[in-house]
Motif scaffolding. Structure first.
Motif, short mmCIF file in Angstrom:
data_model
loop_
_atom_site.label_atom_id
_atom_site.label_comp_id
_atom_site.label_asym_id
_atom_site.label_seq_id
_atom_site.Cartn_x
_atom_site.Cartn_y
_atom_site.Cartn_z
N LYS B 145 -27.58 19.04 -44.20
CA LYS B 145 -27.01 17.92 -43.45
C LYS B 145 -28.14 17.30 -42.66
N HIS B 146 -28.74 16.31 -43.15
CA HIS B 146 -29.90 15.67 -42.53
C HIS B 146 -31.13 16.57 -42.55
N TYR B 147 -30.90 17.83 -42.44
CA TYR B 147 -32.00 18.80 -42.48
C TYR B 147 -31.39 20.09 -43.00
N PRO B 148 -32.19 20.91 -43.61
CA PRO B 148 -31.59 22.13 -44.17
C PRO B 148 -31.08 23.04 -43.07
N CYS B 149 -29.88 23.51 -43.25
CA CYS B 149 -29.37 24.43 -42.24
C CYS B 149 -28.45 25.46 -42.90
N LEU B 150 -28.30 26.51 -42.17
CA LEU B 150 -27.43 27.58 -42.59
C LEU B 150 -26.10 27.37 -41.87
N THR B 151 -25.10 27.08 -42.63
CA THR B 151 -23.81 26.82 -42.01
C THR B 151 -23.01 28.09 -41.99
N VAL B 152 -22.70 28.51 -40.82
CA VAL B 152 -21.89 29.70 -40.64
C VAL B 152 -20.49 29.23 -40.28
N SER B 153 -19.55 29.61 -41.08
CA SER B 153 -18.19 29.14 -40.85
C SER B 153 -17.32 30.35 -40.57
N ILE B 154 -16.71 30.37 -39.43
CA ILE B 154 -15.97 31.55 -38.99
C ILE B 154 -14.51 31.18 -38.86
N GLU B 155 -13.68 32.03 -39.39
CA GLU B 155 -12.25 31.79 -39.26
C GLU B 155 -11.72 32.82 -38.27
N LEU B 156 -11.21 32.31 -37.20
CA LEU B 156 -10.76 33.22 -36.14
C LEU B 156 -9.26 33.35 -36.16
N LEU B 157 -8.87 34.52 -35.80
CA LEU B 157 -7.44 34.74 -35.63
C LEU B 157 -7.02 34.22 -34.28
N SER B 158 -5.91 33.57 -34.26
CA SER B 158 -5.41 33.12 -32.95
C SER B 158 -3.97 33.58 -32.79
N VAL B 159 -3.50 33.46 -31.58
CA VAL B 159 -2.16 33.94 -31.27
C VAL B 159 -1.11 33.20 -32.10
N SER B 160 -1.29 31.92 -32.16
CA SER B 160 -0.32 31.14 -32.95
C SER B 160 -0.68 31.26 -34.43
N SER B 161 0.14 30.72 -35.23
CA SER B 161 -0.02 30.93 -36.67
C SER B 161 -1.28 30.24 -37.20
N SER B 162 -1.63 29.13 -36.62
CA SER B 162 -2.77 28.40 -37.18
C SER B 162 -4.05 29.10 -36.80
N SER B 163 -4.92 29.20 -37.76
CA SER B 163 -6.18 29.87 -37.47
C SER B 163 -7.19 28.82 -37.05
N ARG B 164 -8.13 29.26 -36.33
CA ARG B 164 -9.12 28.37 -35.78
C ARG B 164 -10.39 28.47 -36.59
N ILE B 165 -11.02 27.40 -36.84
CA ILE B 165 -12.25 27.41 -37.61
C ILE B 165 -13.40 26.97 -36.73
N VAL B 166 -14.41 27.79 -36.73
CA VAL B 166 -15.59 27.47 -35.95
C VAL B 166 -16.75 27.33 -36.92
N THR B 167 -17.53 26.31 -36.73
CA THR B 167 -18.66 26.08 -37.62
C THR B 167 -19.94 25.99 -36.81
N HIS B 168 -20.94 26.67 -37.28
CA HIS B 168 -22.26 26.57 -36.66
C HIS B 168 -23.25 26.10 -37.71
N ASP B 169 -24.06 25.16 -37.33
CA ASP B 169 -25.12 24.73 -38.23
C ASP B 169 -26.44 25.18 -37.64
N ILE B 170 -27.03 26.17 -38.28
CA ILE B 170 -28.29 26.69 -37.76
C ILE B 170 -29.42 26.06 -38.54
N PRO B 171 -30.30 25.36 -37.86
CA PRO B 171 -31.39 24.72 -38.61
C PRO B 171 -32.36 25.77 -39.13
N VAL B 172 -32.76 25.62 -40.37
CA VAL B 172 -33.72 26.54 -40.98
C VAL B 172 -34.84 25.75 -41.62
N LYS B 173 -35.90 26.47 -41.87
CA LYS B 173 -37.04 25.84 -42.52
C LYS B 173 -37.28 26.57 -43.83
N VAL B 174 -37.41 25.82 -44.86
CA VAL B 174 -37.61 26.45 -46.16
C VAL B 174 -39.08 26.73 -46.35
#
Lengths: 526, 317
Positions: B145-174
């Protein structure tokens, strides 16, 4: 001297002035003169009957203000909430206003660039005991001013530092202050009979209030603080701003992307939250607002203590947003400025609309300093601590009615006066010394020193309210005069006694030898 | 190949998720990117795996600020071999992808060089994975995404039925292929003495206190199971003796016969590097071996369940 005091009290009735006069009359020799004095006194119209009422009237004009005060007490568990409020407000700015009102005690804080405002209002029900009053000036224009108390966060934050230990050890806490005293006193009554007292100096300053109508915002979200806290973990401390993007289907909290930032070094994080997780979800406008992260963290710290849901009110970018907690006992509002969505990408957020109720207390204070030298007036203006009222010291002789309110017998007062006369001259000397020092940059030390002298000055000033100095000087003179007269009389008497004793011995000696020739000699000497 | 122009192509992934069953699934290669650097798509579906991944990333973050991540079809490596920047220490951490990921898909630059080398700030990764402590699922993707990155996508459990999605874009250098040769597995040197390490926490507390006295530490060990940590200054000389540690069986018998068991092999090292190594170890490793080459290098070989870590500290010149 003690005998004279007792004799004075024996006369009974209201404290009469001119005890010296009374004493002279009791001696008998100067009765006439004393009598003349008292008569002339009465001639001036100071009838005993009217004396009291006139005294009151005179007191009222002289009394410029009953100070504004705050007194509140709370239990151990409330101390934790109070401390958390202060910690949350410390994230906003370095200064804290204590603002009591009939709605309760408000703690306010505004940051220096006016982009964040925090206010926590504790209702009177929160406290075990809550008393407050405004100061009323009984002058020609009746002005009411509140306790304008501004504390430095650095001084008050360490007091409420270890909240967990405070909660465990403190049984109750009392906070009281008066606007004429220069400090806020915070007392913790801890277990095992330990009492901790903190005196925090404050500045007099008008608190600021933000004009913001939460009800006019088109988007409102109410969420449990735990959810937001989990979101906060995502963001690093290096990231200053957080973006909240809302659509009717979900809410996204993400780190904001600024072009100026180095994109290749920072992590971009996003968190999507569905509408189910909100207690109240009303989105009128699809927006994306960006605000500062620090104050949000501050708000979350506070919400942990209260366990109440946080409401977020916002609108379009550029308009300030509000984070608020509404509880039975307290109400917290954090109003933050948001980044305006301009094509030029303005870096400075729009400032909040602040109102400041300007009272004329400063002007009035400056007017009342008549009679003091100019240097002292200048010092008072520059000093941070507000100077309480000073009386016009040029009281006339006729204000003796004030003396009736004095509880202490005149002897003690006089001794106090003796002590005060040199002290006041010392004080004036200090002021003169201090004024050139102010031109140097070492203002803090001088303020400190002046505050110390001003403390004792306050006490002296309160006594001055009842005993104006010029009148005291007059009294002192009279006393000295009478005393010297008495002394002379006594001296003569002792001389007489000595001579008599000498004569007696000589008579006795001669008595053995001579007869009545000595009697004539005795008569001559007596 | 070396300086690849990264075209921005949308990464379109649909993964069959039957997370409730927890079975391993074969995932078809659905990533269609024209990245010249390869593709990576891993999925950790079990929460304890997530927790272990978090632990590993934390350890790496403590050991090295910037490290290289090497991805190959069967394993993942964290490499630190920047001699100048780290002052000569090098690190090699290996994990088998089967033990960690329920789904693992990768594609290197070419069939011959089926590896991906990425340089990243280890702290970013550990912080991103911190939110995944109790996650339901964790997905790591290599994106552009504009620059190479490692996208970490985490699905969290939440109290309600819908789960929460958290995304981190970690910039990396090839890292381009020409630099790959520097990042190979280091050869384990022929050590004079091999000894098992004592409890690392004890060792760490000792070394921490020694750091205040001097920067220069001498490690010596012998084949009798004795390990000494010595510091010497003008005023004071402090030695900590660890006894009855045991020695692993040596590879070559000649060396063991020739060497006197009492004779110590020693290395002078910088104490801060040793401390950094010890600070990174949270839990007690399953196996910990220390190999000393007299006056050359000290080599620590640790095994945490199924993560192997090798750390080399050279002698002070």
């Amino acid at each position: 001297m003690k005998n004279e005091v007792r004799r004075r009290l024996l006369y009974g009735g209201p404290q009469r002035p001119f005890y010296a006069v009374k004493r002279n009359s009791s001696l008998g020799k100067r009765r006439r003169r004393g009598g003349v004095k008292s008569r002339s006194f009465e001639k001036r119209g100071q009838h005993p009957g009217t004396r009291g009422r006139q005294a009151e009237a005179r007191l009222a004009t002289r009394l410029v203000r009953a100070p504004a005060m705050l007194k509140c007490g709370m239990g151990g568990s409330q101390v934790k909430v109070f401390g958390k409020a202060i910690q949350a407000l410390s994230r906003v700015s370095d200064e804290l206003w204590l603002d009591p009102s009939e709605k309760g005690l408000a703690l306010r804080s505004v940051n220096s660039c006016r982009s964040a405002y925090g206010c926590v209002l504790f209702s009177p029900v929160f406290f075990q005991q809550y008393q407050w009053s405004t100061s009323v000036k009984m002058n020609d224009n009746d002005t009411i001013s509140n306790l304008n108390c501004k504390l430095g966060m650095k001084s008050i934050l360490p007091i409420f530092k270890c909240l967990n230990s405070l909660e465990r050890n403190v049984e109750s806490c009392k906070i009281f202050t008066r606007s004429d005293k220069c400090k806020v006193v915070i007392q913790f009554f801890c277990r095992h009979g330990i009492k901790r007292t903190h005196n925090v100096c404050f500045q007099e300053s008008q608190p600021l209030q933000v004009i913001f109508e939460k009800s006019t915002c088109s988007n409102t979200l109410m969420i449990q603080p735990r959810v937001l806290a989990e979101a906060i973990v995502l963001f690093t401390s290096s990231q200053e701003e957080v973006t909240l993007a809302v659509t009717p289907f979900n809410v996204c909290i993400k780190s904001s992307n600024e072009e100026s930032m180095d994109l290749t070094s920072s992590v971009h994080s996003e968190m999507f939250v569905g509408p189910d997780e909100f207690d109240f979800f009303q989105i009128g406008v699809d927006t994306e607002i960006t605000f500062c992260f620090k104050e949000l963290k501050g708000m979350l710290i506070f919400s942990e203590a209260t366990h109440a849901p946080i409401s977020i009110h916002f609108d379009f970018p550029g308009k300030p947003m509000a984070l608020s907690i509404d509880d039975m006992l307290l109400e917290a509002n954090f109003i933050l400025a948001t980044l305006a969505d301009e094509p030029s990408r303005a870096s400075s957020p729009q400032s909040l609309c602040l109102s400041q109720k300007r009272k004329r207390s400063d002007l009035i204070r400056s007017n009342s300093k008549a009679g003091k030298n100019v240097t002292s007036k200048a010092l008072e203006h520059i000093s941070r601590k507000a100077a309480p009222k000073r009386l016009c010291p040029n009281e006339t002789l006729t204000d003796i009615s004030a003396l009736e309110n004095c509880g202490s017998p005149p002897l003690k007062r006089v001794s106090g006066d003796v002590g005060e006369v040199p002290a006041s001259s010392v004080r004036r000397a200090e002021e003169v010394l201090a004024s050139p020092c102010l031109r140097k940059t070492e203002n803090k030390m001088i303020n400190h020193r002046r505050e110390k002298t001003e403390d004792s000055e306050d006490r002296r000033r309160q006594r001055d309210e009842k005993n104006p100095p010029s009148y005291k000087g007059f009294k002192l003179q009279r006393w000295y005069r009478d005393f010297s007269r008495v002394q002379r009389a006594l001296g003569e008497f002792t001389v007489c006694l000595r001579l008599l004793s000498q004569e007696e011995t000589s008579v006795q000696e001669r008595g053995k030898s001579d007869g009545g020739v000595d009697e004539t000699r005795l008569a001559k000497n007596g | 190949m070396t300086s690849a122009v990264l075209k921005c192509c949308p990464v379109d992934v649909t993964v069959n998720r039957s997370l409730s069953t927890g079975k391993l699934h074969r995932v078809e290669l659905l990533l269609q990117t024209k990245l010249a650097l390869g593709t990576l798509d891993v999925l950790l579906s079990k929460s304890f795996l997530c927790a272990r991944a978090v632990g590993v990333s934390n350890m790496i973050a403590k050991l090295a600020k910037t490290c290289t991540l090497r991805i190959s079809p069967d394993k993942l490596n964290f490499i630190l071999s920047d001699k100048l920047a780290s002052g000569g220490v090098s690190m090699w951490c290996e994990l088998e992808q089967e033990n960690f990921f329920s789904e693992f898909q990768m594609e290197g630059i070419s069939a011959a060089n089926n590896e991906i080398y990425l340089e990243l700030t280890s702290e970013n990764l550990s912080r991103a994975l911190k939110t995944a402590q109790n996650a339901r699922a964790l997905k790591i993707k290599l994106t552009n995404k504009h620059y190479p990155c490692l996208t970490v996508s985490i699905e969290l459990l939440s109290v309600s039925s819908s789960s929460r999605i958290v995304t981190h874009d970690i910039p990396v250098k090839v890292i381009p292929r020409r630099l790959w040769k520097d990042l190979q597995e280091p050869t384990v040197p022929d050590s004079d003495v091999s000894i098992y390490l004592p409890v690392l926490k004890t060792m760490k507390s000792v070394v921490e206190k020694m750091k205040n006295i001097s920067n220069h530490l001498i490690i010596e060990a012998n084949l009798n199971g004795e390990l000494n940590l010595k510091i010497e200054t003008e005023l004071v000389c402090v030695t900590t003796h660890f006894k009855d540690l045991g020695n692993p069986p040596l590879a070559s018998e000649n060396a063991s016969q020739a060497r006197n068991p009492e004779q110590m092999a020693e290395v002078h090292i910088d104490i801060r590097k040793l401390l950094q190594f010890l600070a990174g170890q949270q839990a007690n490793p399953t196996k910990a071996v220390c190999n000393i080459v007299n006056n050359k290098i000290v080599h620590f070989d640790l095994l945490h369940e199924d993560v192997s870590l090798q750390y080399f500290i050279p002698a002070l010149s």
